[in-house]
Design a protein around this motif. Structure first.
Motif, PDB file in Angstrom:
ATOM      1  N   ARG A 246     -15.239   2.816  -3.625  1.00 14.42           N
ATOM      2  CA  ARG A 246     -13.837   2.962  -3.243  1.00 14.42           C
ATOM      3  C   ARG A 246     -13.467   1.820  -2.305  1.00 14.42           C
ATOM      4  O   ARG A 246     -14.278   1.385  -1.500  1.00 14.42           O
TER       5      ARG A 246
ATOM      6  N   GLY B 279      -9.498  -5.551   1.409  1.00 13.54           N
ATOM      7  CA  GLY B 279      -8.176  -5.896   1.903  1.00 13.54           C
ATOM      8  C   GLY B 279      -8.135  -5.888   3.426  1.00 13.54           C
ATOM      9  O   GLY B 279      -8.879  -5.145   4.074  1.00 13.54           O
TER      10      GLY B 279
ATOM     11  N   ALA C  32      -5.231 -10.203  -4.202  1.00 14.63           N
ATOM     12  CA  ALA C  32      -4.699  -8.848  -3.996  1.00 14.63           C
ATOM     13  C   ALA C  32      -3.665  -8.846  -2.873  1.00 14.63           C
ATOM     14  O   ALA C  32      -3.683  -8.014  -1.971  1.00 14.63           O
TER      15      ALA C  32
ATOM     16  N   LYS D 224      -1.459   6.315   5.502  1.00 14.43           N
ATOM     17  CA  LYS D 224      -2.915   6.261   5.379  1.00 14.43           C
ATOM     18  C   LYS D 224      -3.435   5.273   6.432  1.00 14.43           C
ATOM     19  O   LYS D 224      -4.602   5.278   6.776  1.00 14.43           O
TER      20      LYS D 224
ATOM     21  N   LEU E 263       1.559  -0.035   1.677  1.00 12.76           N
ATOM     22  CA  LEU E 263       1.478  -1.367   1.084  1.00 12.76           C
ATOM     23  C   LEU E 263       2.569  -1.509   0.038  1.00 12.76           C
ATOM     24  O   LEU E 263       2.830  -0.576  -0.726  1.00 12.76           O
TER      25      LEU E 263
ATOM     26  N   ASP F  99      -5.880  -4.615   5.171  1.00 15.39           N
ATOM     27  CA  ASP F  99      -5.504  -3.240   5.529  1.00 15.39           C
ATOM     28  C   ASP F  99      -6.737  -2.371   5.754  1.00 15.39           C
ATOM     29  O   ASP F  99      -6.876  -1.701   6.774  1.00 15.39           O
ATOM     30  N   VAL F 100      -7.660  -2.447   4.808  1.00 10.93           N
ATOM     31  CA  VAL F 100      -8.888  -1.657   4.871  1.00 10.93           C
ATOM     32  C   VAL F 100      -9.771  -2.118   6.037  1.00 10.93           C
ATOM     33  O   VAL F 100     -10.356  -1.304   6.750  1.00 10.93           O
TER      34      VAL F 100
ATOM     35  N   SER G 176       3.951  -4.339  -2.936  1.00 11.00           N
ATOM     36  CA  SER G 176       3.815  -5.658  -3.561  1.00 11.00           C
ATOM     37  C   SER G 176       5.113  -6.026  -4.269  1.00 11.00           C
ATOM     38  O   SER G 176       5.862  -6.860  -3.804  1.00 11.00           O
TER      39      SER G 176
ATOM     40  N   CYS H 266      -0.280  -8.488  -0.816  1.00  9.45           N
ATOM     41  CA  CYS H 266       0.837  -7.560  -0.674  1.00  9.45           C
ATOM     42  C   CYS H 266       1.259  -7.573   0.782  1.00  9.45           C
ATOM     43  O   CYS H 266       0.849  -8.456   1.526  1.00  9.45           O
TER      44      CYS H 266
ATOM     45  N   ARG I  58      -7.372  -4.015  -8.934  1.00 10.45           N
ATOM     46  CA  ARG I  58      -6.914  -5.390  -8.675  1.00 10.45           C
ATOM     47  C   ARG I  58      -7.964  -6.242  -7.969  1.00 10.45           C
ATOM     48  O   ARG I  58      -8.074  -7.439  -8.249  1.00 10.45           O
TER      49      ARG I  58
HETATM   50  P1  ATP Z   1      -7.693   4.280  -4.429  1.00 12.06           P
HETATM   51  O1  ATP Z   1      -6.770   3.728  -5.478  1.00 12.06           O
HETATM   52  O2  ATP Z   1      -9.126   4.348  -4.865  1.00 12.06           O
HETATM   53  O3  ATP Z   1      -7.179   5.488  -3.752  1.00 12.06           O
HETATM   54  P2  ATP Z   1      -6.709   2.149  -2.864  1.00 12.06           P
HETATM   55  O4  ATP Z   1      -5.338   2.499  -3.318  1.00 12.06           O
HETATM   56  O5  ATP Z   1      -6.924   1.878  -1.404  1.00 12.06           O
HETATM   57  O6  ATP Z   1      -7.768   3.204  -3.258  1.00 12.06           O
HETATM   58  P3  ATP Z   1      -6.543  -0.059  -4.661  1.00 12.06           P
HETATM   59  O7  ATP Z   1      -5.284   0.500  -5.192  1.00 12.06           O
HETATM   60  O8  ATP Z   1      -7.615  -0.511  -5.599  1.00 12.06           O
HETATM   61  O9  ATP Z   1      -7.262   0.923  -3.651  1.00 12.06           O
HETATM   62  O10 ATP Z   1      -6.168  -1.258  -3.705  1.00 12.06           O
HETATM   63  C1  ATP Z   1      -7.167  -2.036  -3.159  1.00 12.06           C
HETATM   64  C2  ATP Z   1      -6.570  -3.049  -2.246  1.00 12.06           C
HETATM   65  O11 ATP Z   1      -5.660  -3.858  -2.954  1.00 12.06           O
HETATM   66  C3  ATP Z   1      -5.781  -2.505  -1.065  1.00 12.06           C
HETATM   67  O12 ATP Z   1      -6.631  -2.167  -0.003  1.00 12.06           O
HETATM   68  C4  ATP Z   1      -4.881  -3.697  -0.737  1.00 12.06           C
HETATM   69  O13 ATP Z   1      -5.541  -4.591   0.141  1.00 12.06           O
HETATM   70  C5  ATP Z   1      -4.693  -4.384  -2.089  1.00 12.06           C
HETATM   71  N1  ATP Z   1      -3.343  -4.213  -2.663  1.00 12.06           N
HETATM   72  C6  ATP Z   1      -2.562  -5.217  -3.109  1.00 12.06           C
HETATM   73  N2  ATP Z   1      -1.393  -4.766  -3.547  1.00 12.06           N
HETATM   74  C7  ATP Z   1      -1.395  -3.443  -3.402  1.00 12.06           C
HETATM   75  C8  ATP Z   1      -0.444  -2.406  -3.675  1.00 12.06           C
HETATM   76  N3  ATP Z   1       0.749  -2.628  -4.179  1.00 12.06           N
HETATM   77  N4  ATP Z   1      -0.817  -1.132  -3.414  1.00 12.06           N
HETATM   78  C9  ATP Z   1      -2.040  -0.872  -2.918  1.00 12.06           C
HETATM   79  N5  ATP Z   1      -2.957  -1.812  -2.620  1.00 12.06           N
HETATM   80  C10 ATP Z   1      -2.647  -3.079  -2.849  1.00 12.06           C
END
Ligand code: ATP
Ligand code: MG
Length: 241
Positions: free
Chosen positions: A77, A96, A122, A151, A191, A98-99, A193, A124, A36
């Motif tokens: 990542r 994000g 992105a 996490k 997270l 969060d990160v 959405s 949520c 995303r």
């Molecule tokens: P990976 O999928 O590589 O384990 P990740 O789940 O942290 O890592 P993504 O799923 O690509 O990575 O999500 C990236 C970012 O997108 C998140 O850090 C968050 O800020 C945002 N995001 C938006 N909606 C969502 C959601 N429903 N779930 C997870 N991340 C979301």
């Protein structure tokens, strides 16, 4: 002893030498995560005249070229984006909230990371979820110790400390939804959405902690060394939002 070189970290693909030194600009490296964030950053890049010429879902390459010889995208990542930008592996990145919070809470902090812009992509929220048959409100009221799998330990620790709720935090790296279903935990912080993942796993969102969106992050040294280039990129991103 040789002086450190001031040439770009990597030559632009396609051979910058051929284009001559006069019009050679320093390489800009942008760190993005697949999925995303990558998808939602593309329109912002387009507003800055930047088009990524390869599809991350179709190539195994980790460095993607763009239509601009001096701009490239590195795929990392989501949780590694702040690390790449902080330490100069990339000049900029999109990560994000969060990160970014979890990264800043880590041992190294977030020194050298500049956050000029909330990109409003992105989106949520970070929420607490439990099984439908777990009475979260009652547990909180009674002052019970709650087992929370997540996490996002920094966000969760702060949230429950603010509420005065005692928690045992269980660190997980993925599939948090499984924890309450298997008895590993009473609740998760994750997270959300659309809520469809929670629903599919028969979990309910019982508390909203914060809204999340992704921000542009910039390496502070790069901001000084590549000031004009980065400033115009920030302006284009801001204009496209
Ligand atoms: P990976 O999928 O590589 O384990 P990740 O789940 O942290 O890592 P993504 O799923 O690509 O990575 O999500 C990236 C970012 O997108 C998140 O850090 C968050 O800020 C945002 N995001 C938006 N909606 C969502 C959601 N429903 N779930 C997870 N991340 C979301
Ligand atoms: Mg994911």
């Amino acid at each position: 002893m040789t002086a450190p070189t001031l040439t770009p970290l990597a030559a632009p693909q396609g051979g910058a030498a051929a284009s001559g030194a006069a019009d050679r600009r320093p390489m800009l490296t942008l760190a993005l995560s697949k999925g995303r964030i990558f998808e939602e950053t593309l329109p912002l890049l387009a507003a800055a005249g930047i088009v990524v010429t390869e599809d991350p879902e179709k190539t195994r390459k980790l460095i993607l070229a763009t239509n601009q010889p001096d701009v490239r995208v590195v795929l990392v990542r989501a949780t590694d984006v702040p690390t790449y930008v902080q330490h100069g592996g990339a000049d900029l990145g999109v990560a994000g909230k969060d990160v970014l919070i979890e990264h800043a809470a880590g041992s190294e902090g977030a020194g050298g990371l500049y956050q000029p812009l909330d990109l409003q992509i992105a989106k949520c929220r970070m929420s607490v979820a439990t099984r439908a048959d777990f009475d979260y409100e009652a547990a909180v009221k009674q002052g019970s110790r709650i087992r929370v799998a997540t996490k996002y330990t920094a966000v969760a620790r702060q949230h429950f400390a603010d509420k005065g709720v005692h928690v045992d935090l269980i660190k997980l790296y993925g599939s948090m939804e499984l924890a309450p279903l298997t008895g590993l935990a009473d609740a998760i912080v994750d997270l959300v959405s659309t809520g469809s993942t929670l629903k599919a796993n028969k979990l309910v969102e019982v508390e909203r902690i914060m809204d999340i969106s992704s921000r542009l992050v910039v390496n502070q040294a790069a901001l000084k060394l590549k000031r004009e280039r980065i400033r115009s990129l920030i302006a284009a991103f801001a204009g496209a939002m």
